[in-house]
Design an enzyme around this catalytic site. Structure first.
Site, short mmCIF file in Angstrom:
data_model
loop_
_atom_site.label_atom_id
_atom_site.label_comp_id
_atom_site.label_asym_id
_atom_site.label_seq_id
_atom_site.Cartn_x
_atom_site.Cartn_y
_atom_site.Cartn_z
CE1 TYR A 1 19.86 32.36 -3.22
CE2 TYR A 1 17.74 31.66 -4.36
CZ TYR A 1 19.05 31.53 -4.40
OH TYR A 1 19.91 31.30 -5.44
CG ASN B 1 10.65 30.01 -24.55
OD1 ASN B 1 10.15 30.42 -23.83
ND2 ASN B 1 11.52 29.83 -24.96
CD GLN C 1 15.09 24.64 -16.65
OE1 GLN C 1 16.06 24.71 -16.59
NE2 GLN C 1 14.09 24.64 -17.48
CB CYS D 1 19.85 21.64 8.37
SG CYS D 1 21.22 21.75 9.41
CG HIS E 1 16.97 24.03 -11.12
ND1 HIS E 1 16.72 24.86 -12.27
CD2 HIS E 1 17.94 22.82 -11.44
CE1 HIS E 1 17.43 24.07 -13.11
NE2 HIS E 1 18.16 23.01 -12.91
CG ASP F 1 7.20 29.30 -9.37
OD1 ASP F 1 7.83 30.00 -10.23
OD2 ASP F 1 6.63 28.19 -9.28
#
Ligand code: APR
Length: 239
Positions: free
Chosen positions: A58, A207, A96, A122, A114, A99
């Site tokens: 990440y 799409n 979703q 934490c 998400h 960013d």
């Protein structure tokens, strides 16, 4: 479609692809999950087993994000939000994506089902704080002061997505459901189109290529988001 004033938009990784952020499952087999094992990097079990590798994965994505910029598709949705508000309508923008490119493009209200990569949560006290640097197991939580619990504020496989009640309420109230840049491979988001149909909404897929659930959409617009999304927004609110 142009009469619709209550619009629900769901976005996926495809809308950020032209900002240089990789998608997860592309037909060319170069997606993130073709190069990285999600079961080793994006589950709570993986984090418990090997926090260093999960956090490093990440960290890499966070650095990429910090050097990325929103593209014209993000800006078009920000325009749609304000244009619908001016007409007494509303846009519910659910993403979703973890960013912040929708916000950087000017979208005022974004539901991150998400989670968000530029925040840390934490695992001990559940506090959520902005976090722009790399994250390591020795970092202390500024709320409870303990180490070892901080993780990216993202939803991993096997975890419940966020804001599901809000999303369901907004779907019930909308007139038009549009999915942009998502493969329809991951639930519960992939199930929203069926819910939308059940609530009587018109549905449209925008799409690069047909999604796994393409047959559930009334309408389809194929092509890169940078071309299709501004054109669709112009049609809906232009002139
Ligand atoms: N413009 C429009 N669509 C695009 C573009 C583009 N430039 N490039 C790719 N796409 C489309 C692909 O055709 C594909 O249908 O975007 C979609 C991306 O699909 P995925 O990579 O599966 O991403 P997404 O649907 O957002 O994944 C859902 O899965 O891995 C988890 O949590 C992660 O939020 C993610 C979820």
């Amino acid at each position: 479609m142009s009469a619709s004033r209550k619009v629900f938009v769901l976005t996926g990784a495809g809308i950020s692809a032209e900002s240089g952020l990789g998608t997860f499952r592309d037909k060319g087999g170069q997606g993130i999950w073709a190069r990285f094992d999600p079961m080793k990097l994006a589950t709570p079990e993986a984090f418990a087993r090997d926090p260093e590798s999960v956090l490093a994965f990440y960290d890499l994505r966070r650095r990429n994000l910090l050097s990325a910029r929103p593209n014209v598709a993000h800006f078009a949705l920000a325009r749609l939000e304000s244009a619908l508000a001016e007409r007494g309508g509303s846009l519910t923008l659910v993403t979703q994506n973890i960013d912040d490119l929708h916000e950087r493009a000017g979208s005022a209200s974004v539901v991150h089902m998400h989670g968000e990569l530029l925040k840390a949560r934490c695992g001990r006290c559940e506090a959520v704080r902005p976090w722009l640097d790399d994250l390591s197991p020795s970092d202390l939580c500024s709320d409870c002061g303990r180490a070892g619990g901080l993780r990216p504020h993202v939803v991993w496989f096997g975890e419940m997505p966020l804001a599901m009640d809000l999303i369901d309420r907004a779907l019930r109230k909308a007139e038009l459901f549009v999915a942009i840049g998502t493969s329809g491979a991951v639930y519960p988001a992939a199930g929203f189109v069926a819910e939308a149909r059940a609530y009587g909404l018109r549905t449209c897929e925008i799409n690069l290529e047909a999604a796994d659930n393409a047959d559930l959409f009334d309408e389809q617009r194929l092509g890169p988001a940078s071309a299709t999304v501004p054109a669709w927004v112009e049609e809906l609110v232009g002139g």
